[in-house]
Design an enzyme around this catalytic site. Structure first.
Site: not given
Ligand code: 5IU
Length: 357
Positions: A39, A61, A63, A97-99, A105, A310
């Protein structure tokens, strides 16, 4: 459940999804059950981070929609460059992406539009609040995509009515003249649609060159390239405080996963969800952080003040039984992300070995 005590190398043999079989083997080969949540805010940082941390991880992963400067070009853009790094270092790309929408769609969002996620992301995920038919819709889109590999992309070109004179923008009428107006303000209109076909090789195709013009290896050694399949993770549970996903919702995810084993690799979840005797789904878990080096671990680490909670890799992998930990800021914000990624890799792998006993 038996999968809690089985080595990943064993689970590689019984998983239904070809990409899961590959991923379990990759985990075993790299001794890694770590996913980096990349991210960062620019495409340049994303690519640099993926290149540096690639050796420690099995999944990256993304976004794509929080990256500025994402280049959408299907032949040379950011997705294609990420796919090249994935080949080089041996990791899979997971677009978070959490569709969630009606089936038709999500099919379009998954395969088309600006980002064309299916072209570069081996894995994506879906929230099934809108109903599980959407999983079938995505599976169908992925199957169609696979059937068209080395396929032809059809582009429709609209041809406007020839109208007299120059257009407002000073250009001659062109093939995309629908928005153009002539000097009297009249718009062009479609008179015909022609179809242009081009050949297209997906960004992770094993048919792509394995060395560059200087003879440098472009492919991670030790394992063949991943199968040209696409996989889905169901968003069964989230890490955030006050998450509204109920037990019934999570159970619906488990049922949808079992119904679509050919496409659903597993879950994004906070605990192991395999319960039927032959379940062998993979669990990826965000909300993971280590205390700073030297500080004692008790499983839990302070949240981020914005709802994120966490747990440590030891708690998630060894106690809660998940398979891959997803770490974002814990690695990205470290002074030296590659060495911090190695610290997470070692801890998460050790937690897995401890679980095996
Ligand atoms: N993310 C979460 N929790 C979830 C889901 C996705 O944190 O339940 I589904 C994503 C959001 C971010 C990453 O992109 O995982 C976690 O980032 P940090 O390790 O910086 O908190």
């Amino acid at each position: 459940h038996p999968t809690l005590l089985q080595p990943y190398s064993e689970r590689a043999k019984t998983a239904t999804h070809p990409l899961s079989r590959y991923l379990f083997r990759l985990m075993d080969l790299k001794a890694s059950n770590l996913c980096l949540s990349a991210d960062v805010i620019t495409a340049r940082e994303l690519l640099a981070l993926a290149d540096k941390v690639g050796p420690s991880i099995v999944v990256l992963k993304t976004h794509y929609d929080l990256i500025s400067g994402w280049d959408y070009n299907p032949q040379t853009g950011t997705g294609v460059k990420l796919a090249a790094l994935a080949r080089k270092h041996g990791f899979l790309i997971f677009e978070d992406r959490k569709f969630v929408d009606i089936g038709k769609t999500v099919q379009m969002q998954y395969t088309a539009g600006t980002a064309r996620i299916i072209e570069w992301a081996h894995i994506t995920n879906a929230n099934i609040d809108a109903g599980k038919d959407m999983v079938r819709a995505m599976a169908e889109a992925a199957a169609n995509w696979k059937a068209r590999i080395h396929y032809e992309v059809k582009t429709s070109v609209s041809v406007g009515t020839p109208v007299a004179g120059q257009f407002e923008d000073g250009e001659e009428q062109n093939n995309n003249a629908l928005d153009d107006r002539d000097s009297d303000g009249r718009k062009g209109s479609i008179v015909s649609i022609t179809t242009v076909t081009q050949s297209f090789e997906p960004a992770d195709s094993p048919r792509l060159a394995k060395t560059n013009e200087h003879g440098d290896e472009l492919v991670f050694p030790g394992i063949e390239e991943p199968p040209m399949d696409r996989g889905l993770l169901l968003l069964a549970q989230m890490s955030s405080k006050g998450c509204l996903m109920t037990k019934d919702y999570t159970q619906a995810c488990v049922e949808a996963a079992r119904e679509h084993k050919d496409f659903v690799m597993g879950y994004v979840a906070q605990e192991a969800l395999n319960s039927a005797p032959d379940d062998n789904f993979i669990h990826m878990t965000p909300g993971c952080k280590l205390p700073p080096p030297g500080e004692e671990e008790n499983g839990h680490v302070e949240g981020d003040g914005l709802g994120q909670q966490y747990n440590t890799p030891a708690k998630l992998i060894n106690i809660l039984g998940t398979d891959i930990v997803i770490v974002g800021r814990g690695i990205i914000q470290a002074a030296d992300p590659p060495s911090e990624a190695e610290r997470y890799r070692r801890k998460a792998w050790k937690a897995y070995l401890t679980r095996l006993g």
